[in-house]
Design an enzyme around this catalytic site. Structure first.
Site, mmCIF file in Angstrom:
data_model
loop_
_atom_site.group_PDB
_atom_site.id
_atom_site.type_symbol
_atom_site.label_atom_id
_atom_site.label_comp_id
_atom_site.label_asym_id
_atom_site.label_seq_id
_atom_site.Cartn_x
_atom_site.Cartn_y
_atom_site.Cartn_z
ATOM 1 N N GLU A 273 43.588 36.151 22.953
ATOM 2 C CA GLU A 273 43.868 37.089 21.964
ATOM 3 C C GLU A 273 45.231 36.682 21.531
ATOM 4 O O GLU A 273 45.764 37.094 20.395
ATOM 5 C CB GLU A 273 43.799 38.270 22.415
ATOM 6 C CG GLU A 273 44.900 39.113 23.113
ATOM 7 C CD GLU A 273 45.259 38.515 24.680
ATOM 8 O OE1 GLU A 273 46.220 38.473 25.366
ATOM 9 O OE2 GLU A 273 44.263 37.694 25.229
ATOM 10 N N CYS B 144 42.885 36.608 32.386
ATOM 11 C CA CYS B 144 44.154 36.634 33.092
ATOM 12 C C CYS B 144 44.005 37.613 34.598
ATOM 13 O O CYS B 144 43.343 36.954 35.476
ATOM 14 C CB CYS B 144 45.221 37.385 32.471
ATOM 15 S SG CYS B 144 46.741 37.404 33.057
ATOM 16 N N GLY C 138 51.647 34.457 36.847
ATOM 17 C CA GLY C 138 52.461 34.256 38.052
ATOM 18 C C GLY C 138 51.639 33.866 39.371
ATOM 19 O O GLY C 138 52.207 33.384 40.270
ATOM 20 N N PHE C 139 50.261 34.274 39.286
ATOM 21 C CA PHE C 139 49.374 34.028 40.244
ATOM 22 C C PHE C 139 48.217 33.018 39.764
ATOM 23 O O PHE C 139 48.003 33.043 38.350
ATOM 24 C CB PHE C 139 48.676 35.120 40.926
ATOM 25 C CG PHE C 139 49.814 36.264 41.503
ATOM 26 C CD1 PHE C 139 49.614 36.010 43.002
ATOM 27 C CD2 PHE C 139 50.671 37.005 40.935
ATOM 28 C CE1 PHE C 139 50.793 36.851 43.785
ATOM 29 C CE2 PHE C 139 51.428 37.500 41.772
ATOM 30 C CZ PHE C 139 51.433 37.411 43.059
ATOM 31 N N ASN D 264 50.517 34.058 30.440
ATOM 32 C CA ASN D 264 51.382 34.849 30.996
ATOM 33 C C ASN D 264 50.710 35.260 32.534
ATOM 34 O O ASN D 264 50.140 36.009 32.760
ATOM 35 C CB ASN D 264 51.586 36.435 30.374
ATOM 36 C CG ASN D 264 52.404 37.088 30.848
ATOM 37 O OD1 ASN D 264 53.320 36.803 31.881
ATOM 38 N ND2 ASN D 264 52.419 38.480 30.577
ATOM 39 N N GLY E 65 46.424 42.078 33.356
ATOM 40 C CA GLY E 65 47.425 43.005 34.040
ATOM 41 C C GLY E 65 48.432 42.412 35.036
ATOM 42 O O GLY E 65 48.358 41.223 35.072
ATOM 43 N N HIS F 257 45.228 33.601 27.652
ATOM 44 C CA HIS F 257 45.149 34.712 26.712
ATOM 45 C C HIS F 257 44.511 34.234 25.349
ATOM 46 O O HIS F 257 45.206 34.030 24.329
ATOM 47 C CB HIS F 257 46.358 35.451 26.328
ATOM 48 C CG HIS F 257 46.753 36.292 27.653
ATOM 49 N ND1 HIS F 257 46.517 37.586 27.505
ATOM 50 C CD2 HIS F 257 47.456 35.855 28.815
ATOM 51 C CE1 HIS F 257 46.961 37.922 28.944
ATOM 52 N NE2 HIS F 257 47.696 37.164 29.466
ATOM 53 N N GLN G 63 41.197 36.544 37.850
ATOM 54 C CA GLN G 63 41.520 36.272 39.101
ATOM 55 C C GLN G 63 40.803 37.234 39.944
ATOM 56 O O GLN G 63 40.376 36.764 41.115
ATOM 57 C CB GLN G 63 43.188 36.477 39.522
ATOM 58 C CG GLN G 63 43.950 35.585 38.501
ATOM 59 C CD GLN G 63 45.327 36.012 38.413
ATOM 60 O OE1 GLN G 63 45.958 36.997 38.823
ATOM 61 N NE2 GLN G 63 46.124 35.225 37.696
ATOM 62 N N GLY H 155 51.006 42.077 38.624
ATOM 63 C CA GLY H 155 50.885 42.425 40.061
ATOM 64 C C GLY H 155 49.942 41.294 40.831
ATOM 65 O O GLY H 155 49.511 40.379 40.131
#
EC number: 6.3.5.5
Length: 398
Positions: free
Chosen positions: A372, A286, A330-331, A328, A257, A370, A290, A259
């Site tokens: 998948e 992902c 950014g954190f 994919n 997801g 990822h 986190q 954010g």
């Protein structure tokens, strides 16, 4: 000092019809495509050579503008089957796209719409004719950049006002975007992966019941779980543990997801902590990875530039093998913050950042990349089997 960077493309335009304006005032000119208007987001670069439809519809790209480093775009068109967003009509993926070349007319037997029209339908603004690799170098040097992308077919731009707009957007930090892309109700899923000359099929078996918490889930994750004989119930991101346990799942999946994970953690972490205590098998990908890390007391950090592409080398410490994976994010999880009862299982061989963990003594693990793919290599598909092995052990002892 700000600068204006004209389009380097050999085809000429009398005036730019689209702009990318960075928060520092830099203006990048080009030719507009797709939707018209203005969109704000974090600019990231993706190094994948294929799969632009899957990339653009990945909900993890919410509030992001994707700079595609591969020069060609549009040559396989688009279709209604390869969208990764669970609710394709809601347009939960990227807000903008940046291309080196103009969009190519499609030549593919599965295509039913060209990319330009598809971008318009999905309200994605595109900028063509940009030196995308130079922009990538800029991101690598300065880190993730915030900005806005604008498309006006008449080329009428109020640069001063647009620069102010670009400066005002504060970025992804502290943004809970999972609540914007999650399912609003429970959904049953039984579609399996695409097969050559057959298309997608449905799963008639029901060997396991998986509850998938939707923080922005991708369709191909669900398909691969269905291929293992699972009946899958997708639930909204804020579903509490009582409702989840009432469904008697054999395993729970924590999805990808968009954010800042620390923002989503406010409602996600208490549920995950209770699920850990229940000893039900847990698997996260992902953002789910986190959030699991935050649930065990670790910390997450904003990365300098993030990892986005289909060619990232990842080492699995359990198998002692290196796999090429899609990424994919950014954190990232801060490795040094992992508690003693949590083991690091995977790392990125680009920068040694954390890419996986497991809780010692519990049927709980997660990965940052990822497995998948969609698009990308299938080296990490084994992780789904690892999840179902834990589920079978759990069912035998329950």
């Amino acid at each position: 000092m700000t600068q204006t960077i004209p389009s380097p493309n050999p085809w000429s335009i009398s005036r730019p019809t689209a702009l990318l304006i960075l928060a520092d005032g830099t203006v990048i000119e080009g030719k507009g495509a797709g939707a018209t208007g203005v969109a704000e987001g974090e600019i990231c670069f993706n190094t994948a050579m294929t799969g632009y439809e899957e990339i653009l519809t990945d909900p993890s790209y919410k509030k992001q503008i994707i700079n595609f480093t591969f020069p060609h775009i549009g040559n396989v068109g688009t279709n209604s089957e390869d969208i990764e967003d669970l609710t394709p009509l809601n347009c939960h993926g990227a807000v903008g796209a940046i291309f080196k070349a103009d969009i190519t007319y499609p030549s593919n037997y599965r295509a039913n719409e060209n990319l330009n029209q598809w971008l318009k339908t999905r309200k994605i603004i595109a900028l063509c004719g940009v030196d995308t690799r130079a922009l990538t170098v800029l991101i690598r040097e300065k880190g993730s950049l915030n900005g806005i992308i604008i498309h006006d077919p008449n080329g009428n731009f109020d640069i001063h006002a647009l620069k102010k707009h670009a400066q005002k957007w504060t970025g992804l930090i502290n943004l809970d975007l999972a609540k914007e892309v999650t399912s609003k109700q429970f959904v049953e899923w039984n579609e399996k992966p695409w097969v050559w000359n057959k298309g997608y099929s449905t799963n008639d078996a029901c060997n396991f019941h998986i509850v998938a918490i939707d923080y922005g889930i991708k369709r191909n994750i669900l398909r691969l779980m269905a291929a293992h004989g699972a009946r899958i119930t997708i639930v909204p991101a804020n579903t509490n543990v009582e409702k989840i346990l009432a469904m008697n799942p054999d395993g729970v999946f924590l999805s990808n997801g968009p954010g800042d994970p620390t923002a989503t953690a406010n409602y996600a972490v208490p549920t995950i902590q209770a699920l850990i205590d229940s000893n039900i098998p847990l698997f996260g990908i992902c953002l789910g990875h986190q959030l699991l890390a935050l649930a065990v007391g670790a910390k997450t950090i904003k990365m300098h530039q993030g990892h986005h592409g289909a060619n990232h080398p990842v080492k699995d410490f359990i198998t002692r093998k290196v796999e090429i994976a899609s990424m994919n994010h950014g954190f990232a999880v801060e490795t040094t913050s992992l508690p003693e009862h949590v083991e690091e299982t995977h790392i990125s061989l680009f920068d040694n950042s954390n890419c996986g963990l497991r809780i010692i003594g519990k049927p709980v693990f997660s990965v940052q990349h990822h497995p998948e793919a969609s698009p990308g290599p299938q080296d990490s598909h084994y992780l789904f089997q690892r999840f179902f092995n834990l589920i079978m052990d759990y069912k035998r002892t329950a």
